[in-house]
Motif scaffolding. Structure first.
Motif, PDB file in Angstrom:
ATOM      1  N   ASN A 585       0.920  16.490  -6.365  1.00 18.05           N
ATOM      2  CA  ASN A 585       0.956  15.108  -5.880  1.00 18.05           C
ATOM      3  C   ASN A 585       1.341  14.132  -6.984  1.00 18.05           C
ATOM      4  OD1 ASN A 585       0.149  15.940  -3.355  1.00 18.05           O
ATOM      5  ND2 ASN A 585      -2.031  15.625  -3.785  1.00 18.05           N
ATOM      6  N   LEU A 586       1.946  13.028  -6.521  1.00 25.03           N
ATOM      7  CA  LEU A 586       2.129  11.883  -7.405  1.00 25.03           C
ATOM      8  C   LEU A 586       0.836  11.068  -7.375  1.00 25.03           C
ATOM      9  CD1 LEU A 586       5.657  10.487  -6.471  1.00 25.03           C
ATOM     10  CD2 LEU A 586       5.027  11.595  -8.591  1.00 25.03           C
ATOM     11  N   PHE A 587       0.337  10.726  -8.531  1.00 25.71           N
ATOM     12  CA  PHE A 587      -0.857   9.866  -8.621  1.00 25.71           C
ATOM     13  C   PHE A 587      -0.404   8.471  -9.049  1.00 25.71           C
ATOM     14  CE2 PHE A 587      -2.320  14.160  -9.286  1.00 25.71           C
ATOM     15  CZ  PHE A 587      -3.505  14.236  -8.576  1.00 25.71           C
ATOM     16  N   ILE A 588      -0.720   7.480  -8.225  1.00 26.38           N
ATOM     17  CA  ILE A 588      -0.350   6.102  -8.550  1.00 26.38           C
ATOM     18  C   ILE A 588      -1.614   5.244  -8.539  1.00 26.38           C
ATOM     19  CG2 ILE A 588       1.005   4.076  -7.922  1.00 26.38           C
ATOM     20  CD1 ILE A 588       2.986   5.916  -6.559  1.00 26.38           C
ATOM     21  N   TYR A 589      -1.929   4.695  -9.683  1.00 24.77           N
ATOM     22  CA  TYR A 589      -3.074   3.773  -9.778  1.00 24.77           C
ATOM     23  C   TYR A 589      -2.569   2.370  -9.456  1.00 24.77           C
ATOM     24  CZ  TYR A 589      -6.740   0.820 -11.662  1.00 24.77           C
ATOM     25  OH  TYR A 589      -7.712  -0.142 -11.812  1.00 24.77           O
ATOM     26  N   LYS A 590      -3.140   1.769  -8.384  1.00 25.70           N
ATOM     27  CA  LYS A 590      -2.740   0.428  -7.964  1.00 25.70           C
ATOM     28  C   LYS A 590      -3.643  -0.590  -8.671  1.00 25.70           C
ATOM     29  CE  LYS A 590       0.075   0.105  -5.463  1.00 25.70           C
ATOM     30  NZ  LYS A 590       1.559   0.133  -5.697  1.00 25.70           N
ATOM     31  N   TYR A 591      -3.018  -1.381  -9.517  1.00 24.92           N
ATOM     32  CA  TYR A 591      -3.750  -2.308 -10.379  1.00 24.92           C
ATOM     33  C   TYR A 591      -4.535  -3.351  -9.569  1.00 24.92           C
ATOM     34  CZ  TYR A 591      -4.464  -5.909 -13.958  1.00 24.92           C
ATOM     35  OH  TYR A 591      -5.009  -6.846 -14.797  1.00 24.92           O
ATOM     36  N   LYS A 594      -7.306  -1.579  -7.483  1.00 26.75           N
ATOM     37  CA  LYS A 594      -8.225  -0.820  -8.327  1.00 26.75           C
ATOM     38  C   LYS A 594      -8.528   0.570  -7.747  1.00 26.75           C
ATOM     39  CE  LYS A 594      -8.736  -4.496 -10.889  1.00 26.75           C
ATOM     40  NZ  LYS A 594      -8.042  -4.606 -12.193  1.00 26.75           N
ATOM     41  N   LYS A 595      -7.511   1.241  -7.255  1.00 25.47           N
ATOM     42  CA  LYS A 595      -7.714   2.576  -6.708  1.00 25.47           C
ATOM     43  C   LYS A 595      -6.462   3.426  -6.931  1.00 25.47           C
ATOM     44  CE  LYS A 595      -6.070   1.608  -2.015  1.00 25.47           C
ATOM     45  NZ  LYS A 595      -6.386   1.680  -0.561  1.00 25.47           N
ATOM     46  N   VAL A 596      -6.626   4.742  -6.732  1.00 25.78           N
ATOM     47  CA  VAL A 596      -5.539   5.706  -6.914  1.00 25.78           C
ATOM     48  C   VAL A 596      -5.073   6.202  -5.558  1.00 25.78           C
ATOM     49  CG1 VAL A 596      -4.907   7.964  -7.851  1.00 25.78           C
ATOM     50  CG2 VAL A 596      -6.399   6.444  -9.165  1.00 25.78           C
ATOM     51  N   VAL A 597      -3.760   6.192  -5.344  1.00 25.96           N
ATOM     52  CA  VAL A 597      -3.180   6.722  -4.106  1.00 25.96           C
ATOM     53  C   VAL A 597      -2.310   7.930  -4.439  1.00 25.96           C
ATOM     54  CG1 VAL A 597      -3.238   4.503  -2.930  1.00 25.96           C
ATOM     55  CG2 VAL A 597      -1.216   5.154  -4.241  1.00 25.96           C
ATOM     56  N   HIS A 598      -2.154   8.805  -3.461  1.00 22.43           N
ATOM     57  CA  HIS A 598      -1.357  10.016  -3.641  1.00 22.43           C
ATOM     58  C   HIS A 598      -0.080   9.925  -2.827  1.00 22.43           C
ATOM     59  CE1 HIS A 598      -5.278  12.482  -4.486  1.00 22.43           C
ATOM     60  NE2 HIS A 598      -4.979  11.619  -5.455  1.00 22.43           N
ATOM     61  N   HIS A 599       0.986  10.525  -3.381  1.00 20.16           N
ATOM     62  CA  HIS A 599       2.214  10.724  -2.626  1.00 20.16           C
ATOM     63  C   HIS A 599       2.514  12.217  -2.640  1.00 20.16           C
ATOM     64  CE1 HIS A 599       3.752   6.647  -1.808  1.00 20.16           C
ATOM     65  NE2 HIS A 599       3.058   6.311  -2.905  1.00 20.16           N
ATOM     66  N   THR A 600       2.557  12.816  -1.477  1.00 18.62           N
ATOM     67  CA  THR A 600       2.824  14.249  -1.398  1.00 18.62           C
ATOM     68  C   THR A 600       4.303  14.529  -1.640  1.00 18.62           C
ATOM     69  OG1 THR A 600       1.053  14.497   0.211  1.00 18.62           O
ATOM     70  CG2 THR A 600       2.631  16.303   0.055  1.00 18.62           C
ATOM     71  N   ASP A 630       0.461  -1.242 -12.481  1.00 16.24           N
ATOM     72  CA  ASP A 630       0.346   0.052 -11.805  1.00 16.24           C
ATOM     73  C   ASP A 630       0.684   1.192 -12.779  1.00 16.24           C
ATOM     74  OD1 ASP A 630      -0.299  -1.349  -9.604  1.00 16.24           O
ATOM     75  OD2 ASP A 630       1.522  -0.890  -8.462  1.00 16.24           O
ATOM     76  N   ILE A 631       0.100   2.356 -12.505  1.00 16.63           N
ATOM     77  CA  ILE A 631       0.306   3.525 -13.365  1.00 16.63           C
ATOM     78  C   ILE A 631       0.791   4.696 -12.520  1.00 16.63           C
ATOM     79  CG2 ILE A 631      -0.767   5.188 -14.929  1.00 16.63           C
ATOM     80  CD1 ILE A 631      -2.850   3.055 -15.594  1.00 16.63           C
ATOM     81  N   LEU A 632       1.898   5.305 -12.927  1.00 19.80           N
ATOM     82  CA  LEU A 632       2.404   6.528 -12.305  1.00 19.80           C
ATOM     83  C   LEU A 632       1.983   7.711 -13.171  1.00 19.80           C
ATOM     84  CD1 LEU A 632       4.178   8.219 -10.369  1.00 19.80           C
ATOM     85  CD2 LEU A 632       6.138   7.635 -11.819  1.00 19.80           C
ATOM     86  N   ASN A 654      -9.188  19.922 -10.988  1.00 17.42           N
ATOM     87  CA  ASN A 654      -8.865  19.354  -9.668  1.00 17.42           C
ATOM     88  C   ASN A 654      -8.456  17.869  -9.699  1.00 17.42           C
ATOM     89  OD1 ASN A 654     -11.337  17.759  -9.390  1.00 17.42           O
ATOM     90  ND2 ASN A 654     -12.385  19.717  -8.965  1.00 17.42           N
ATOM     91  N   ASP A 655      -8.078  17.401  -8.500  1.00 19.54           N
ATOM     92  CA  ASP A 655      -7.529  16.049  -8.375  1.00 19.54           C
ATOM     93  C   ASP A 655      -8.570  14.961  -8.605  1.00 19.54           C
ATOM     94  OD1 ASP A 655      -5.246  17.367  -7.743  1.00 19.54           O
ATOM     95  OD2 ASP A 655      -5.227  16.842  -5.609  1.00 19.54           O
ATOM     96  N   SER A 656      -9.805  15.244  -8.239  1.00 22.98           N
ATOM     97  CA  SER A 656     -10.829  14.193  -8.316  1.00 22.98           C
ATOM     98  C   SER A 656     -11.049  13.738  -9.755  1.00 22.98           C
ATOM     99  CB  SER A 656     -12.137  14.695  -7.711  1.00 22.98           C
ATOM    100  OG  SER A 656     -12.624  15.820  -8.435  1.00 22.98           O
ATOM    101  N   ARG A 657     -11.035  14.656 -10.698  1.00 23.06           N
ATOM    102  CA  ARG A 657     -11.220  14.268 -12.098  1.00 23.06           C
ATOM    103  C   ARG A 657     -10.043  13.433 -12.597  1.00 23.06           C
ATOM    104  NH1 ARG A 657     -13.977  19.172 -11.990  1.00 23.06           N
ATOM    105  NH2 ARG A 657     -16.045  19.101 -12.995  1.00 23.06           N
TER     106      ARG A 657
END
Length: 712
Positions: A585-591, A594-600, A630-632, A654-657
């Motif tokens: 997954n792509l992990f994108i932190y939305k500034y 204040k959360k992380v979203v995934h792109h499959t 934002d952080i990719l 894993n992804d959660s960490r």
């Protein structure tokens, strides 16, 4: 003078016959014997010029013999290092045609116009042509010897000594029999000229004894043993006759005749056995000295411990087996991948010693190799093989097979041994030596292979580390990258390219790790770099489609498939990204949120490089947008699947960490975020990594507004 010439004549005949009396006659021995016989004819002709009334005829014969001596020496110098060397037809023509011209000129009246007596000679114009022939062919011999020394350095001493003796002999002969008569009409030295042949004769005799020029030690050994054997039988005959006359009768009777006849039959039946025993004893006492197998192994162990090159090891083994242990017709076979980097090739190949060998080499038959591998014995006698396997050997030569196996019981060396040169049988002491030698060969070959593989690994690691982009920038973004291989060479890779206004980011993972995956990784990076910079493609899906087609063509040649997971991204401004591939997954932190979203990323179900039959609808790029702050975060599965304490039975990272770390350190720079990930990973895995690990951090810069500009 007659006594000197007689001695030289006999010496020439002996030296000329010695090579022809060896067990195996080859081109080298034939050309040498022919040259010595013509040298003898030249010496004899010069003597007869002053001892016969046919002085003109013998002078012509002298030039005839000298012409053939020079041409036969040309052939000998070619065959000197390798008797089986092939000569082209053009080379034969360049040797034979000038020789025929020189021979024909020898008997022409234009060579020697008048010769009233041995001291009154008038030379014609062809004499100068014959002189040019001599000079040109002598220079040719020197050039051939120089080439042979460069090609066969182990024969340089023999070649140097032979060349020195030949040049010295030719120089003195030319001075006495060519230059002085031609320039000053001085013929008094005609008789002295042939005496310089002794220089060549004694030099060759020294070469035979010192450098084993024609396996002369074997011949001398046979002669000595045969002489002693004949002496013993004669002494036995005399003793038998003395006892008969002393105790039986003083006259010859029928009983005496029967007794002597029986003794002669006994001598004929036992001569070969007694001669072999005497030859073996003479070999040990006189020619080689004491058989000291312990010393042999100590010397080989010292050499092999410092040997790092397969070619040098092979050459030393031939020298040990042929010269020290004096075994005939040695042939060494080693798997091809020990010499070439072909891990999939297990073919057993013949390795030459760069020395002449009279046995015609044939490929090692698979049936023979299979039978040796099944026996798993270090020493195998040819008689122990099955009849079909024996048919694949030349039983006149190969008597013993020495095999070496690695720790996996795979055949890594096979040495075919012929008869012992002293013609004695192999003993238990010999077998023990060969077993010990085989173990040492195994250790040395393993060390050489490991060193070669390590060298290749170091080179691949160096190349891999150098092609990783060190300076990378994305417009309006700050980046940081990390790559760690679980082995010396890994299968993970990333690359960042800029062309015109387009910025490309590629992250991939080749299945497995080690040098195989590393080589595939280098190929993929090369393909993508070429496509990006040589085409006008700007869509990640189009690039991946083109790369997939090329990879499929290349992978058809591989014996082992290497699945590849990969993602390709393209951006012009660092804000809007198009991406395509199949990956984690792509992990994108939305500034702002204040959360992380995934792109499959699942556009290609089977990755790339496995099949060219992928539906067109799989090649459609997706997109996302980064806002300020934002952080990719891109990573290979080596991060998410990293095990606690490096134990596959424990939980994964894993992804959660990843999500928690991004949220915790989002306010930091990409470089500090990277350090936080590395420290956390090291604590989690106890620095034990089972797979390659790579991640890329891209943070969109926050544009700070100047307060003074707002007030204005």
């Amino acid at each position: 003078m007659l006594a000197i010439y007689s001695f030289l004549f006999i010496l020439n005949i002996i030296i000329g016959l010695i090579p022809l009396t060896l067990t195996h006659i080859n081109k080298k021995s034939i050309s040498f014997s022919i040259s010595v016989f013509f040298l003898t004819g030249w010496s004899l002709s010069n003597f007869l010029i002053f001892s016969s009334e046919s002085f003109l005829f013998w002078n012509q014969v002298a030039y005839f013999c000298a012409s053939l001596f020079i041409s036969s020496q040309i052939y000998f110098s070619i065959y000197l290092p390798i008797a089986s060397k092939k000569i082209s037809i053009s080379t034969h023509i360049r040797i034979i045609v000038p020789t025929l011209l020189a021979i024909s000129s020898s008997f022409s009246p234009y060579h020697i116009q008048y010769m009233n007596n041995p001291r009154d000679i008038t030379f014609g114009p062809l004499h100068n042509i014959w002189t040019a022939y001599l000079i040109i062919f002598t220079i040719s011999i020197v050039k051939i010897c120089q080439q042979n020394k460069r090609k066969y350095p182990d024969k340089s001493k023999q070649i140097n000594f032979y060349l020195l003796a030949l040049i010295l002999s030719l120089s003195l002969a030319t001075l006495c029999n060519l230059l002085l008569p031609s320039l000053f009409n001085e013929t008094h030295f005609y008789k002295i000229g042939p005496l310089v042949a002794s220089v060549f004769n004694f030099s060759v005799a020294y070469l035979m004894l010192k450098y084993n020029f024609f396996n002369i030690n074997l011949l001398i050994n046979k002669i000595v043993a045969s002489g002693i054997c004949i002496f013993i039988y004669i002494f036995g005959y005399m003793s038998l006759s003395w006892v008969y006359k002393l105790y039986v009768a003083h006259t010859i009777s029928g009983v005496y005749t029967i007794l002597i006849g029986t003794y002669l039959i006994f001598c004929s039946l036992t001569f070969q056995t007694v001669r072999t025993k005497l030859q073996s004893t003479a070999e040990k006492l006189f020619l080689r000295g004491e058989y000291n197998y312990r010393k042999v192994m100590l010397n080989f162990s010292d050499y092999s411990s410092n040997c790092t090159n397969l070619t040098n090891l092979i050459r030393h083994l031939y020298k040990l087996l042929t010269d020290t242990l004096e075994i005939s017709n040695v042939q060494i076979y080693i798997p091809e991948h020990y010499d070439k980097f072909k891990q999939t090739s297990k073919r057993i190949c013949y390795f030459s010693s760069n020395k002449e060998n009279n046995v015609k080499k044939k490929p090692l038959n698979p049936l023979l190799v299979s039978e040796i591998e099944n026996k798993k014995k270090h020493i195998v006698l040819s008689s122990e093989l099955s009849k079909p396997a024996q048919d694949k050997l030349n039983l006149d030569y190969e008597k013993l097979l020495l095999s070496c196996f690695d720790d996996k019981n795979q055949l890594i060396c096979l040495i075919l041994l012929g008869k012992k040169m002293n013609e004695s049988k192999y003993t238990q002491e010999d077998y023990q030596l060969y077993r010990t030698l085989g173990n040492q060969i195994k250790v040395t070959l393993t060390k050489i292979k490991q060193l070669r593989v390590q060298t290749e690994m170091d080179m691949a690691q160096k190349i891999q580390s150098e092609i990783i982009p060190q300076n990378h920038s994305i417009p309006n973004c700050t980046t940081s990258t990390f790559l760690r291989s679980s082995d010396e060479v890994g299968g993970d890779f990333f690359d960042i390219h800029s062309k015109n206004d387009h910025n490309w980011i590629i992250l991939g993972d080749v299945a497995g790790h080690g040098i195989g995956s590393g080589m595939v990784m280098l190929m993929i990076q090369s393909i993508f770099s070429s496509l990006i910079h040589s085409s006008k493609l700007t869509d990640p899906a189009s690039i991946n489609k083109k790369a997939n087609k090329i990879l499929c063509q290349n992978f058809e040649r591989l014996t082992e498939l290497r699945p590849i997971s990969l993602v390709t991204l393209n951006t012009q401004d660092g804000k809007t990204y198009k991406f395509h591939g199949n990956h984690e997954n792509l992990f994108i932190y939305k500034y702002k949120e204040k959360k992380v979203v995934h792109h499959t990323i699942s556009h290609l179900p089977f990755g790339i490089g496995l099949t060219d039959s992928i539906p067109s609808n799989c090649f459609a790029s997706a997109s996302f947008t980064l806002s300020e702050g934002d952080i990719l975060f891109l990573a290979t599965d080596g991060l998410t699947e990293a095990h606690q304490d490096g134990n596959p039975k424990k939980e994964q990272f894993n992804d959660s960490r990843i999500t928690k770390l991004l949220e915790k350190f989002a306010h930091e720079s990409p470089e500090l975020i990277k350090k936080s990930f590395i420290n956390t990973l090291n604590d989690f895995t106890n620095k034990i990594y089972l797979d390659d690990l790579t991640f890329i951090i891209i943070k969109h810069n926050i544009v700070t507004t100047n307060p003074s500009s707002i007030n204005k």
